[in-house]
Design a protein around this motif. Structure first.
Motif, mmCIF file in Angstrom:
data_model
loop_
_atom_site.group_PDB
_atom_site.id
_atom_site.type_symbol
_atom_site.label_atom_id
_atom_site.label_comp_id
_atom_site.label_asym_id
_atom_site.label_seq_id
_atom_site.Cartn_x
_atom_site.Cartn_y
_atom_site.Cartn_z
ATOM 1 N N ASN A 190 0.942 -1.274 0.038
ATOM 2 C CA ASN A 190 0.004 -0.069 0.107
ATOM 3 C C ASN A 190 0.868 1.236 -0.115
ATOM 4 O OD1 ASN A 190 -2.532 1.428 0.152
ATOM 5 N ND2 ASN A 190 -2.257 1.584 2.206
ATOM 6 N N ARG A 191 1.836 1.299 0.974
ATOM 7 C CA ARG A 191 2.830 2.421 0.686
ATOM 8 C C ARG A 191 3.524 2.434 -0.409
ATOM 9 N NH1 ARG A 191 6.564 1.220 4.673
ATOM 10 N NH2 ARG A 191 5.492 -0.656 5.440
ATOM 11 N N VAL A 215 1.777 6.698 -6.930
ATOM 12 C CA VAL A 215 0.671 7.299 -7.517
ATOM 13 C C VAL A 215 0.900 8.854 -7.101
ATOM 14 C CG1 VAL A 215 -1.806 7.955 -7.037
ATOM 15 C CG2 VAL A 215 -0.947 5.593 -7.354
ATOM 16 N N GLU A 216 1.353 9.296 -5.840
ATOM 17 C CA GLU A 216 1.790 10.530 -5.437
ATOM 18 C C GLU A 216 2.814 11.031 -6.542
ATOM 19 O OE1 GLU A 216 2.640 10.514 -1.227
ATOM 20 O OE2 GLU A 216 0.433 10.014 -1.051
ATOM 21 N N GLN A 217 4.032 10.345 -6.744
ATOM 22 C CA GLN A 217 5.152 10.622 -7.627
ATOM 23 C C GLN A 217 4.513 10.956 -9.145
ATOM 24 O OE1 GLN A 217 7.789 7.484 -7.121
ATOM 25 N NE2 GLN A 217 8.676 8.425 -5.459
ATOM 26 N N MET A 234 1.456 11.800 -9.885
ATOM 27 C CA MET A 234 0.600 13.073 -9.833
ATOM 28 C C MET A 234 1.343 14.315 -9.612
ATOM 29 S SD MET A 234 -2.648 11.748 -7.169
ATOM 30 C CE MET A 234 -2.726 13.424 -6.680
ATOM 31 N N ASP A 235 2.587 14.287 -8.959
ATOM 32 C CA ASP A 235 3.435 15.460 -8.762
ATOM 33 C C ASP A 235 3.927 15.756 -10.219
ATOM 34 O OD1 ASP A 235 2.725 15.875 -6.290
ATOM 35 O OD2 ASP A 235 4.637 14.901 -5.433
ATOM 36 N N GLN A 236 4.377 14.448 -10.977
ATOM 37 C CA GLN A 236 5.175 14.799 -12.091
ATOM 38 C C GLN A 236 3.979 15.271 -13.253
ATOM 39 O OE1 GLN A 236 6.415 11.013 -14.070
ATOM 40 N NE2 GLN A 236 8.018 12.129 -15.364
ATOM 41 N N GLU A 237 2.924 14.607 -13.205
ATOM 42 C CA GLU A 237 1.852 15.151 -14.210
ATOM 43 C C GLU A 237 1.536 16.577 -13.927
ATOM 44 O OE1 GLU A 237 -2.644 14.321 -15.497
ATOM 45 O OE2 GLU A 237 -1.253 12.537 -14.722
ATOM 46 N N ARG A 238 1.493 17.129 -12.713
ATOM 47 C CA ARG A 238 1.226 18.364 -12.170
ATOM 48 C C ARG A 238 2.283 19.165 -12.684
ATOM 49 N NH1 ARG A 238 0.834 17.821 -6.991
ATOM 50 N NH2 ARG A 238 -1.554 17.284 -7.059
#
Length: 126
Positions: free
Chosen positions: A72-73, A79-81, A83-87
């Protein structure tokens, strides 16, 4: 399916995911077993047997939970990475679009000003 069997199946799937991920990172399946086993508090030998479904006893609750929690971690971090890259890509694209739009707006303003000046000049000449 009982809760214990479901938990074991989920633990096995999590273990398979973690091993595959570690193997991609290290280039070695055996090193992947060592890394994942260390992270979840078990032996690489047990982990291999557990994933293969042969000879391994069911995981202790703590090991099963560690496999699920670690997976899970890892997934959340991934997913967070992403999302940050896409952002970051979206922000850069927005900046580029704003720069082009600003330039185009100035061209339009200059053209409109030239048309107004030309119209004003022709009115003065008549």
């Amino acid at each position: 399916m009982s809760t214990a069997a479901l938990s074991t199946n989920i633990s096995r799937i999590a273990a398979q995911f973690l091993i595959a991920r570690a193997e991609r990172q290290t280039g070695s399946r055996m090193a992947a077993y060592e890394i994942v086993a260390k992270n979840v508090g078990t032996s690489a030998e047990w982990l291999r047997k557990f994933i293969n479904g042969s000879e391994a006893k069911e995981p202790k609750w703590s090991v099963g939970w560690s496999l699920i929690d670690h997976c899970n971690r890892v997934l959340c971090t991934r997913v967070e990475q992403e999302m940050d890259q896409e952002r970051s890509q979206i922000i850069a694209l927005k900046r580029d679009i704003d720069a082009v739009a600003s330039s185009l707006n100035r061209v339009v303003e200059i053209a409109e000003g030239a048309q107004a000046l030309a119209a004003s000049s022709s009115e003065n000449e008549t």
